[in-house]
Design a protein around this motif. Structure first.
Motif, short mmCIF file in Angstrom:
data_model
loop_
_atom_site.label_atom_id
_atom_site.label_comp_id
_atom_site.label_asym_id
_atom_site.label_seq_id
_atom_site.Cartn_x
_atom_site.Cartn_y
_atom_site.Cartn_z
N PHE A 1 2.37 1.65 -3.43
CA PHE A 1 1.34 2.11 -4.36
C PHE A 1 1.08 3.60 -4.19
O PHE A 1 1.02 4.34 -5.18
CB PHE A 1 0.04 1.32 -4.14
CG PHE A 1 -1.08 1.78 -5.01
CD1 PHE A 1 -1.13 1.40 -6.34
CD2 PHE A 1 -2.08 2.59 -4.51
CE1 PHE A 1 -2.15 1.82 -7.17
CE2 PHE A 1 -3.11 3.02 -5.33
CZ PHE A 1 -3.15 2.64 -6.66
N VAL A 2 0.94 4.07 -2.97
CA VAL A 2 0.69 5.49 -2.72
C VAL A 2 1.89 6.32 -3.21
O VAL A 2 1.70 7.36 -3.85
CB VAL A 2 0.40 5.76 -1.23
CG1 VAL A 2 0.43 7.24 -0.91
CG2 VAL A 2 -0.94 5.15 -0.85
N GLY A 3 3.11 5.86 -2.94
CA GLY A 3 4.28 6.57 -3.42
C GLY A 3 4.33 6.65 -4.93
O GLY A 3 4.62 7.72 -5.50
N CYS A 4 4.04 5.56 -5.60
CA CYS A 4 4.02 5.55 -7.07
C CYS A 4 2.90 6.44 -7.59
O CYS A 4 3.07 7.18 -8.57
CB CYS A 4 3.85 4.13 -7.59
SG CYS A 4 5.29 3.09 -7.32
N PHE A 5 1.74 6.39 -6.95
CA PHE A 5 0.61 7.22 -7.34
C PHE A 5 0.99 8.70 -7.27
O PHE A 5 0.74 9.46 -8.21
CB PHE A 5 -0.59 6.93 -6.42
CG PHE A 5 -1.77 7.80 -6.66
CD1 PHE A 5 -2.64 7.55 -7.70
CD2 PHE A 5 -2.02 8.88 -5.83
CE1 PHE A 5 -3.74 8.37 -7.93
CE2 PHE A 5 -3.11 9.70 -6.04
CZ PHE A 5 -3.97 9.45 -7.09
N LEU A 6 1.60 9.12 -6.17
CA LEU A 6 2.00 10.52 -6.02
C LEU A 6 3.06 10.91 -7.04
O LEU A 6 3.02 12.02 -7.59
CB LEU A 6 2.50 10.76 -4.60
CG LEU A 6 1.43 10.62 -3.50
CD1 LEU A 6 2.06 10.74 -2.12
CD2 LEU A 6 0.31 11.64 -3.68
N ARG A 7 3.98 10.01 -7.32
CA ARG A 7 5.03 10.30 -8.31
C ARG A 7 4.43 10.42 -9.70
O ARG A 7 4.79 11.32 -10.46
CB ARG A 7 6.10 9.20 -8.27
CG ARG A 7 7.20 9.42 -9.25
CD ARG A 7 8.01 10.66 -8.92
NE ARG A 7 9.04 10.82 -9.91
CZ ARG A 7 9.42 11.98 -10.40
NH1 ARG A 7 8.90 13.09 -9.93
NH2 ARG A 7 10.34 12.05 -11.31
N ALA B 1 0.83 -1.21 0.00
CA ALA B 1 0.00 0.00 0.00
C ALA B 1 0.87 1.26 0.00
O ALA B 1 0.57 2.22 -0.73
CB ALA B 1 -0.94 -0.01 1.20
N MET B 2 1.94 1.26 0.78
CA MET B 2 2.84 2.42 0.81
C MET B 2 3.54 2.61 -0.53
O MET B 2 3.67 3.74 -1.01
CB MET B 2 3.86 2.27 1.93
CG MET B 2 3.26 2.44 3.31
SD MET B 2 4.47 2.49 4.64
CE MET B 2 4.99 0.78 4.69
N LYS C 1 1.45 11.35 -10.45
CA LYS C 1 0.73 12.63 -10.52
C LYS C 1 1.68 13.78 -10.83
O LYS C 1 1.31 14.73 -11.49
CB LYS C 1 -0.01 12.89 -9.21
CG LYS C 1 -1.30 12.12 -9.10
CD LYS C 1 -2.07 12.51 -7.87
CE LYS C 1 -2.65 13.88 -8.09
NZ LYS C 1 -3.63 14.29 -7.10
#
Length: 133
Positions: free
Chosen positions: A113-119, A110-111, A121
């Motif tokens: 995924f969130v890091g990749c999602f923010l990157r 999950a962490m 964006k």
């Protein structure tokens, strides 16, 4: 061999769906993911492949690049093959790791995924199909 098989679905679905609908919108992402799931032709994989297809289509939509999609697909398939060869009698990942490490793996995933999602964006490339830019 694995790079060839991982490359084909992303190119096929992104190209066909984008050409058919001429825009890359939520409907295109949903339809692409649905076809990606159904064309896995294994009822046990359809739902997971659908959600994977949503992720891959969204990544393509945000980056306008197939490279991250291909890499995600290669990593996913490689992990799946490695685990099935290493632990042929395991039915779930919990059978391999036990309960506590299983929840730790989910938290780490999950962490990531969130890091990749923010990157993603941050590095979005405006697409010609995007009406909001």
């Amino acid at each position: 061999m694995m790079a060839k098989t991982a490359r084909s679905p992303e190119i096929t679905w992104a190209t066909i769906i984008q050409v058919l609908l001429s825009t890359f919108t939520f409907v295109t992402i949903f339809l692409s993911a649905l076809l990606f799931g159904v064309f896995h032709l294994n009822p046990a994989q359809i739902v997971a492949a659908f959600f994977g297809g949503l992720l891959l289509a969204w990544v393509y939509y945000r980056t306008r690049s197939l490279i991250p999609c291909i890499l995600i697909h290669i990593v996913n398939n490689s992990i799946s093959v490695m685990l099935s060869l290493t632990y042929p009698d395991a039915d779930t990942i919990r059978d391999v790791t036990g309960t506590t490490p299983y929840y730790l793996l989910i938290a780490v995933a999950a962490m990531v995924f969130v890091g990749c999602f923010l990157r993603i964006k941050q590095v979005t490339v405006p697409g010609t199909w995007r009406k909001d830019e």
